[in-house]
Motif scaffolding. Sequence first.
Motif, PDB file in Angstrom:
ATOM      1  N   LEU A  70       4.020   4.122  19.525  1.00  0.00           N
ATOM      2  CA  LEU A  70       3.823   4.448  18.115  1.00  0.00           C
ATOM      3  C   LEU A  70       5.148   4.287  17.395  1.00  0.00           C
ATOM      4  N   TYR A  71       5.162   3.452  16.369  1.00  0.00           N
ATOM      5  CA  TYR A  71       6.313   3.274  15.488  1.00  0.00           C
ATOM      6  C   TYR A  71       5.968   4.018  14.204  1.00  0.00           C
ATOM      7  N   GLN A  72       6.783   4.999  13.838  1.00  0.00           N
ATOM      8  CA  GLN A  72       6.474   5.798  12.660  1.00  0.00           C
ATOM      9  C   GLN A  72       7.667   5.833  11.720  1.00  0.00           C
ATOM     10  N   SER A  73       7.385   5.560  10.434  1.00  0.00           N
ATOM     11  CA  SER A  73       8.462   5.619   9.449  1.00  0.00           C
ATOM     12  C   SER A  73       8.933   7.060   9.314  1.00  0.00           C
ATOM     13  N   ASN A  74      10.219   7.226   9.052  1.00  0.00           N
ATOM     14  CA  ASN A  74      10.790   8.559   8.934  1.00  0.00           C
ATOM     15  C   ASN A  74      10.184   9.354   7.782  1.00  0.00           C
ATOM     16  N   ASP A  75       9.670   8.678   6.762  1.00  0.00           N
ATOM     17  CA  ASP A  75       9.055   9.385   5.623  1.00  0.00           C
ATOM     18  C   ASP A  75       7.574   9.713   5.870  1.00  0.00           C
ATOM     19  N   GLY A  76       7.025   9.287   7.011  1.00  0.00           N
ATOM     20  CA  GLY A  76       5.637   9.602   7.352  1.00  0.00           C
ATOM     21  C   GLY A  76       4.596   8.749   6.642  1.00  0.00           C
TER      22      GLY A  76
ATOM     23  N   LEU B 241       0.824  -1.206   0.000  1.00  0.00           N
ATOM     24  CA  LEU B 241       0.000   0.000   0.000  1.00  0.00           C
ATOM     25  C   LEU B 241       0.862   1.261   0.000  1.00  0.00           C
ATOM     26  N   MET B 242       1.952   1.235   0.756  1.00  0.00           N
ATOM     27  CA  MET B 242       2.862   2.381   0.782  1.00  0.00           C
ATOM     28  C   MET B 242       3.473   2.619  -0.598  1.00  0.00           C
ATOM     29  N   GLU B 243       3.874   1.549  -1.270  1.00  0.00           N
ATOM     30  CA  GLU B 243       4.483   1.679  -2.596  1.00  0.00           C
ATOM     31  C   GLU B 243       3.504   2.254  -3.615  1.00  0.00           C
ATOM     32  N   LEU B 244       2.205   2.090  -3.352  1.00  0.00           N
ATOM     33  CA  LEU B 244       1.183   2.665  -4.230  1.00  0.00           C
ATOM     34  C   LEU B 244       0.875   4.118  -3.864  1.00  0.00           C
ATOM     35  N   GLY B 245       1.575   4.635  -2.853  1.00  0.00           N
ATOM     36  CA  GLY B 245       1.409   6.034  -2.464  1.00  0.00           C
ATOM     37  C   GLY B 245       0.435   6.285  -1.340  1.00  0.00           C
ATOM     38  N   HIS B 246      -0.099   5.225  -0.754  1.00  0.00           N
ATOM     39  CA  HIS B 246      -1.025   5.392   0.368  1.00  0.00           C
ATOM     40  C   HIS B 246      -0.248   5.441   1.680  1.00  0.00           C
ATOM     41  N   LYS B 247      -0.791   6.181   2.633  1.00  0.00           N
ATOM     42  CA  LYS B 247      -0.254   6.140   3.998  1.00  0.00           C
ATOM     43  C   LYS B 247      -0.996   5.033   4.728  1.00  0.00           C
ATOM     44  N   VAL B 248      -0.269   4.294   5.550  1.00  0.00           N
ATOM     45  CA  VAL B 248      -0.908   3.217   6.303  1.00  0.00           C
ATOM     46  C   VAL B 248      -0.817   3.491   7.791  1.00  0.00           C
ATOM     47  N   VAL B 249      -1.894   3.153   8.466  1.00  0.00           N
ATOM     48  CA  VAL B 249      -1.954   3.214   9.920  1.00  0.00           C
ATOM     49  C   VAL B 249      -2.364   1.826  10.373  1.00  0.00           C
ATOM     50  N   GLY B 250      -1.528   1.198  11.177  1.00  0.00           N
ATOM     51  CA  GLY B 250      -1.816  -0.148  11.640  1.00  0.00           C
ATOM     52  C   GLY B 250      -1.850  -0.217  13.146  1.00  0.00           C
ATOM     53  N   VAL B 251      -2.516  -1.239  13.641  1.00  0.00           N
ATOM     54  CA  VAL B 251      -2.546  -1.518  15.072  1.00  0.00           C
ATOM     55  C   VAL B 251      -2.193  -2.987  15.242  1.00  0.00           C
ATOM     56  N   GLU B 252      -1.288  -3.246  16.157  1.00  0.00           N
ATOM     57  CA  GLU B 252      -0.836  -4.606  16.436  1.00  0.00           C
ATOM     58  C   GLU B 252      -0.593  -4.732  17.934  1.00  0.00           C
ATOM     59  N   ALA B 253      -0.915  -5.885  18.487  1.00  0.00           N
ATOM     60  CA  ALA B 253      -0.740  -6.105  19.918  1.00  0.00           C
ATOM     61  C   ALA B 253       0.648  -6.630  20.272  1.00  0.00           C
ATOM     62  N   VAL B 254       1.361  -7.215  19.296  1.00  0.00           N
ATOM     63  CA  VAL B 254       2.633  -7.870  19.584  1.00  0.00           C
ATOM     64  C   VAL B 254       3.784  -7.055  18.984  1.00  0.00           C
TER      65      VAL B 254
ATOM     66  N   PHE C 154      12.745   4.210  11.153  1.00  0.00           N
ATOM     67  CA  PHE C 154      11.573   4.614  11.940  1.00  0.00           C
ATOM     68  C   PHE C 154      11.994   5.207  13.263  1.00  0.00           C
ATOM     69  N   SER C 155      11.045   5.856  13.891  1.00  0.00           N
ATOM     70  CA  SER C 155      11.213   6.323  15.268  1.00  0.00           C
ATOM     71  C   SER C 155      10.080   5.716  16.078  1.00  0.00           C
ATOM     72  N   LYS C 156      10.256   5.702  17.382  1.00  0.00           N
ATOM     73  CA  LYS C 156       9.173   5.202  18.226  1.00  0.00           C
ATOM     74  C   LYS C 156       9.025   6.105  19.434  1.00  0.00           C
ATOM     75  N   GLN C 157       7.782   6.215  19.872  1.00  0.00           N
ATOM     76  CA  GLN C 157       7.482   7.073  21.016  1.00  0.00           C
ATOM     77  C   GLN C 157       6.263   6.537  21.748  1.00  0.00           C
ATOM     78  N   PRO C 158       6.157   6.832  23.034  1.00  0.00           N
ATOM     79  CA  PRO C 158       4.981   6.376  23.786  1.00  0.00           C
ATOM     80  C   PRO C 158       3.718   7.052  23.242  1.00  0.00           C
ATOM     81  N   VAL C 159       2.606   6.350  23.340  1.00  0.00           N
ATOM     82  CA  VAL C 159       1.322   6.911  22.931  1.00  0.00           C
ATOM     83  C   VAL C 159       0.727   7.630  24.132  1.00  0.00           C
ATOM     84  N   ALA C 160       0.412   8.907  23.942  1.00  0.00           N
ATOM     85  CA  ALA C 160      -0.176   9.714  25.018  1.00  0.00           C
ATOM     86  C   ALA C 160      -1.468   9.065  25.503  1.00  0.00           C
TER      87      ALA C 160
END
Length: 153
Positions: free
Chosen positions: A140-146, A98-111, A126-132
């Motif tokens: 939250l794990y976020q790719s550097n390109d957003g 999906l990213m390669e097609l130009g879409h931004k993805v938001v995912g949720v995973e427990a593990v 990527f960077s990671k930070q606690p979720v407020a």
Amino acid sequence: IFFRYANALKCVDMSAESKQSDGAVVPPGKYIDKYGNIEDEYLTVQHWATRWEKRRIGFHLAEPNPGLCKNLHHLTNGASALKIFVPLCGKSVDLKYLMELGHKVVGVEAVQMGVEEFFADNNIPFSKQPVAGLEGKGVLYQSNDGMCALYCC
């Protein structure tokens, strides 16, 4: 856009104690999985964490989900650069597709292992930070390109 997919899980009625073909007694609320392990009928975060630890993650495909590829134009109505939500994403190659097609993805995973393997397998910085609001229980794990934000909680 909300995209959800799952492999079919075979559920066994365990409302009363039952015997399997080999004579093993399975208590109520449990079932025997394809590996011969007695598992809880209701899948918990611990269940999934154990599957990741034991590398029992055969539900991950090597290629993007054929159903997604075939039907993406219906889901997106031909639009590009959408934000697509993928729950229970693990390290799915669908995210990268999906990213390669130009879409931004938001995912949720427990593990956590699944999220970290996604970034490592795809060489995505990527960077990671606690979720407020979820102190100690969400990252939250976020790719550097957003283009990708994966919540692990």
